[in-house]
Design an enzyme around this catalytic site. Structure first.
Site, PDB file in Angstrom:
ATOM      1  N   SER A 250       0.904  -1.483   0.254  1.00  0.00           N
ATOM      2  CA  SER A 250       0.373  -0.047  -0.076  1.00  0.00           C
ATOM      3  C   SER A 250       0.832   1.377  -0.052  1.00  0.00           C
ATOM      4  CB  SER A 250      -0.791  -0.318   0.891  1.00  0.00           C
ATOM      5  OG  SER A 250      -2.016   0.609   0.622  1.00  0.00           O
ATOM      6  N   LYS A 254       4.267   2.127  -2.339  1.00  0.00           N
ATOM      7  CA  LYS A 254       4.649   3.183  -3.235  1.00  0.00           C
ATOM      8  C   LYS A 254       6.251   3.353  -2.678  1.00  0.00           C
ATOM      9  CE  LYS A 254       0.188   5.596  -1.947  1.00  0.00           C
ATOM     10  NZ  LYS A 254      -1.079   4.652  -2.344  1.00  0.00           N
ATOM     11  N   TRP A 341      -9.777   0.396  -4.630  1.00  0.00           N
ATOM     12  CA  TRP A 341      -9.156   1.635  -4.237  1.00  0.00           C
ATOM     13  C   TRP A 341      -7.635   2.293  -5.473  1.00  0.00           C
ATOM     14  CZ3 TRP A 341     -10.761   6.456  -3.297  1.00  0.00           C
ATOM     15  CH2 TRP A 341     -10.108   7.482  -2.817  1.00  0.00           C
ATOM     16  N   HIS A 392      -7.987  -5.570  -0.001  1.00  0.00           N
ATOM     17  CA  HIS A 392      -6.410  -5.029   0.040  1.00  0.00           C
ATOM     18  C   HIS A 392      -5.630  -5.482   1.401  1.00  0.00           C
ATOM     19  CE1 HIS A 392      -4.297  -1.566  -0.705  1.00  0.00           C
ATOM     20  NE2 HIS A 392      -4.134  -0.831   0.941  1.00  0.00           N
TER      21      HIS A 392
HETATM   22  C1  GCU Z   1      -5.492   5.389   2.198  1.00  0.00           C
HETATM   23  C2  GCU Z   1      -4.949   6.021   0.702  1.00  0.00           C
HETATM   24  C3  GCU Z   1      -3.329   4.444   0.325  1.00  0.00           C
HETATM   25  C4  GCU Z   1      -2.665   3.698   1.478  1.00  0.00           C
HETATM   26  C5  GCU Z   1      -3.645   3.134   1.692  1.00  0.00           C
HETATM   27  C6  GCU Z   1      -2.965   1.938   3.063  1.00  0.00           C
HETATM   28  O1  GCU Z   1      -6.171   3.920   1.348  1.00  0.00           O
HETATM   29  O2  GCU Z   1      -5.720   6.100   0.058  1.00  0.00           O
HETATM   30  O3  GCU Z   1      -2.829   5.730  -1.499  1.00  0.00           O
HETATM   31  O4  GCU Z   1      -2.312   3.031  -0.143  1.00  0.00           O
HETATM   32  O5  GCU Z   1      -4.299   4.371   3.020  1.00  0.00           O
HETATM   33  O6  GCU Z   1      -1.750   3.073   2.952  1.00  0.00           O
HETATM   34  O7  GCU Z   1      -3.056   1.268   3.496  1.00  0.00           O
END
Ligand code: GCU
Length: 414
Positions: A250, A254, A341, A392
């Protein structure tokens, strides 16, 4: 207190400026339907800023890749400025436990102390080395949401082979890998106020109390921390620092991609459901968008990124270019069917488009624009991918595919 008020005022002012612009061809709703994705043209990977075609690996390495990295640094994640006074780094192995997980591994708690005359910041890096394997071992480094100072990294009292946080490290040890955990908030707090109290202070110029528009946000700071952990690993004879994979889930997925794109010491990268600002293409605006991201988390990227809200087509980069900067090193992207998402299709397309550079460098990339079937992992390729059922998270199935990908690339016979 004064600094806090100033920075909140800057954030509010900048967001008013950005968001008072008229959105273009975008109705503000979250897009989850493929038929609603706007038409887009991706920026060309293999054409330089000067308009010249890139046809050799030298032109890629010496001209185009540095151009792309500079665009990501200045417009998306933020550059790390040169500090006015040099940073002194001290590594200290605080503890070493050779009996970790019933004697399967040795756990080392390593403190990294970063200081200059503006302050001191510390990271606690956990290094797990399988006792039975021949040293030095290849290893994974994970950007972690769990605090390395917490009990989350104890062996689970009843689930064999797992940590309390659920990571199946026993599986890694059995397959001959070490594991390194670094904590996302050691260097930088992740909200507007705490954000300013960490590593940024050590880099401010005289009179500066807030990063400039092109200077590092949270994700860049987290990536920089991984590089400092790699500096330590270069001194640790148990770990083969030339066979290190960097991974994250997540938000940390990144950070993992941005770490690997910049620092060629990482041999392989794994992005687990990294989505927006990770593997997903900005221009698809599917699931989370730049607007959603910077309004909810204004400090993750640099402030220059805000200028592209609802103007993604003006960005001179898209995320396939981030993946391409990892080439020729292997990169693996993982999506979840219900993790809309994070835009699994956009994550796959990034991997597909980045493959152009892998091929130029004589490596194997994706040959089909269609995403592979659910549960069918692409392992024997320098650009790997799987999408599995569910949402997720990182499940055992995912961990195993990451290990398969690492086995294929880090252990293959030369
Ligand atoms: C939120 C955010 C995402 C991120 C996520 C996470 O949903 O919008 O960009 O990846 O948190 O870190 O679990």
């Amino acid at each position: 207190m004064k600094k806090t008020v100033i920075c909140i005022a800057i954030l509010l002012l900048s967001s008013t400026l950005v968001f008072s612009r008229e959105p273009k061809e975008y109705d503000g709703d979250v897009i989850y339907n493929e038929s609603k994705i706007p038409h887009y043209d991706l920026p060309r990977l293999l054409v330089t800023a000067e308009g010249k075609k890139v046809t050799t690996s030298e032109e890629w390495r010496d001209i185009r890749r540095p151009q792309i990295l500079s665009l990501f640094s200045n417009l998306v994640y933020g550059c790390v400025p040169e500090p006015e006074s040099p940073i002194k780094t001290v590594f200290t192995v605080k503890q070493s436990d050779p009996k970790f997980m019933d004697g399967k591994a040795t756990r080392k708690d390593v403190q990294i102390r970063l200081s200059n005359d503006k302050g001191t910041v510390e990271m606690l890096v956990l290094v797990f080395v399988p006792n039975k394997a021949i040293k030095p071992v290849p290893a994974f480094m994970k950007h972690s949401f769990n605090d390395t100072k917490s009990r989350d990294f104890d062996a689970h009292p009843s689930r064999r082979g797992q940590l309390r946080n659920g990571w199946p490290l026993g599986e890694f040890f059995d397959r001959g890998y070490g594991f390194v955990a670094i904590y996302q908030q050691d260097l930088v707090g992740h909200n507007e106020v705490e954000f300013l109290k960490g590593i940024h202070r050590l880099f401010y110029r005289k009179g500066q109390s807030f990063p400039k528009a092109n200077e590092w946000g949270v994700l860049s700071a987290v990536a920089w921390g991984a590089m400092r952990a790699m500096d330590y690993l270069e001194t640790d004879s148990d770990i083969d620092h030339k066979r290190m994979a960097i991974m994250g889930h997540s938000k940390m997925g990144k950070a993992a991609l941005w770490t690997a794109a910049q620092d060629e010491r990482f041999a392989l990268a794994i992005s687990a459901q990294s989505g927006c600002a990770g593997a997903a293409l900005w221009r698809r605006r599917s699931g989370e968008t730049l607007e959603k991201m910077v309004t909810r988390f204004p400090y993750w990227l640099c402030r220059n990124a805000w200028k592209f809200v609802n103007n993604e087509e003006d960005l001179p980069v898209d995320q396939h270019m981030l993946l391409a900067c990892i080439a020729p090193r292997p990169v693996y992207v993982h999506s979840g069917v219900e993790d809309t998402w994070a835009d699994g299709r956009g994550e796959y397309l990034s991997a597909y488009h980045a493959s152009e550079v892998y091929r130029l460098l004589g490596k194997k990339g994706m040959s089909s624009e269609s995403s592979p079937p659910v549960g069918k992992a692409i392992i024997e390729s320098d650009v790997g991918y799987h999408i599995r059922k569910g949402g997720h998270s990182i499940e055992m199935y995912d961990w195993q595919r990451f290990l398969d990908f690492a086995d294929y690339h880090l252990k293959k016979k030369k």
